[in-house]
Motif scaffolding. Sequence first.
Motif, mmCIF file in Angstrom:
data_model
loop_
_atom_site.group_PDB
_atom_site.id
_atom_site.type_symbol
_atom_site.label_atom_id
_atom_site.label_comp_id
_atom_site.label_asym_id
_atom_site.label_seq_id
_atom_site.Cartn_x
_atom_site.Cartn_y
_atom_site.Cartn_z
ATOM 1 N N TRP A 71 51.603 31.383 49.492
ATOM 2 C CA TRP A 71 52.591 31.490 48.606
ATOM 3 C C TRP A 71 52.016 31.410 47.104
ATOM 4 C CZ3 TRP A 71 56.495 34.518 49.407
ATOM 5 C CH2 TRP A 71 56.920 34.553 50.636
ATOM 6 N N SER A 72 51.262 30.159 46.859
ATOM 7 C CA SER A 72 50.945 29.708 45.618
ATOM 8 C C SER A 72 50.037 30.675 44.985
ATOM 9 C CB SER A 72 50.351 28.457 45.378
ATOM 10 O OG SER A 72 49.141 28.126 46.508
ATOM 11 N N VAL A 73 48.956 31.331 45.560
ATOM 12 C CA VAL A 73 47.810 32.012 45.026
ATOM 13 C C VAL A 73 48.463 33.466 44.410
ATOM 14 C CG1 VAL A 73 45.700 33.161 45.451
ATOM 15 C CG2 VAL A 73 46.000 31.048 46.093
ATOM 16 N N PRO A 74 49.273 34.148 45.182
ATOM 17 C CA PRO A 74 50.002 35.217 44.584
ATOM 18 C C PRO A 74 50.790 34.852 43.432
ATOM 19 C CG PRO A 74 50.112 35.477 46.907
ATOM 20 C CD PRO A 74 49.365 34.083 46.597
ATOM 21 N N LEU A 75 51.648 33.709 43.397
ATOM 22 C CA LEU A 75 52.312 33.473 42.531
ATOM 23 C C LEU A 75 51.732 33.174 41.237
ATOM 24 C CD1 LEU A 75 55.523 32.871 41.789
ATOM 25 C CD2 LEU A 75 54.926 30.598 42.598
ATOM 26 N N THR A 80 50.002 34.761 35.914
ATOM 27 C CA THR A 80 48.794 34.897 34.811
ATOM 28 C C THR A 80 48.675 36.313 34.472
ATOM 29 O OG1 THR A 80 47.556 33.398 36.215
ATOM 30 C CG2 THR A 80 46.106 34.856 34.752
ATOM 31 N N PHE A 81 49.230 37.429 35.244
ATOM 32 C CA PHE A 81 49.344 38.813 34.655
ATOM 33 C C PHE A 81 50.450 38.702 33.629
ATOM 34 C CE2 PHE A 81 50.677 43.076 35.250
ATOM 35 C CZ PHE A 81 49.694 43.813 34.889
ATOM 36 N N ILE A 82 51.369 38.040 33.695
ATOM 37 C CA ILE A 82 52.551 38.127 33.130
ATOM 38 C C ILE A 82 51.940 37.554 31.498
ATOM 39 C CG2 ILE A 82 54.854 37.464 32.282
ATOM 40 C CD1 ILE A 82 55.471 37.991 35.257
ATOM 41 N N ILE A 87 49.006 37.184 30.386
ATOM 42 C CA ILE A 87 48.011 38.053 29.713
ATOM 43 C C ILE A 87 48.656 39.255 29.163
ATOM 44 C CG2 ILE A 87 45.997 39.726 30.173
ATOM 45 C CD1 ILE A 87 45.168 37.836 32.383
ATOM 46 N N LEU A 88 49.774 39.939 29.762
ATOM 47 C CA LEU A 88 50.513 41.098 29.251
ATOM 48 C C LEU A 88 51.246 40.258 27.916
ATOM 49 C CD1 LEU A 88 52.005 42.945 32.099
ATOM 50 C CD2 LEU A 88 50.184 43.668 30.631
ATOM 51 N N LEU A 89 51.875 39.530 27.945
ATOM 52 C CA LEU A 89 52.493 38.930 26.614
ATOM 53 C C LEU A 89 51.675 38.587 25.531
ATOM 54 C CD1 LEU A 89 55.061 36.331 28.403
ATOM 55 C CD2 LEU A 89 55.581 38.619 27.332
ATOM 56 N N ILE A 90 50.383 38.004 25.727
ATOM 57 C CA ILE A 90 49.452 37.776 24.673
ATOM 58 C C ILE A 90 48.733 39.203 24.145
ATOM 59 C CG2 ILE A 90 47.018 36.862 24.438
ATOM 60 C CD1 ILE A 90 47.660 34.531 26.484
ATOM 61 N N SER A 91 48.622 40.258 25.097
ATOM 62 C CA SER A 91 47.848 41.299 24.308
ATOM 63 C C SER A 91 48.877 42.084 23.669
ATOM 64 C CB SER A 91 47.203 41.932 25.423
ATOM 65 O OG SER A 91 48.059 42.497 26.582
#
Length: 40
Positions: free
Chosen positions: A23-27, A32-34, A36-40
Motif C-alpha cells: 500500500w505504501s509504495v503506490p501511495l 510524488t507524481f502530484i 511533480i505536477l504542482l511544481i512544474s
Amino acid sequence: MSNPHDMNAAQGTYSSFIGTLKWSVPLIAVITFIVILLIS
C-alpha cells in the motif's frame, strides 16, 4: 537449532511488512507524481 515459534513470529512480521509495502509504495508514487505536477 531454531525455535519454530520464532519462525512463526518472523513470518507474521514479514507478511505484515509486505502488506504495508504493497500500500505504501503506490501511495508514495502517487503523492510524488502530484507534487511533480504542482511544481512544474
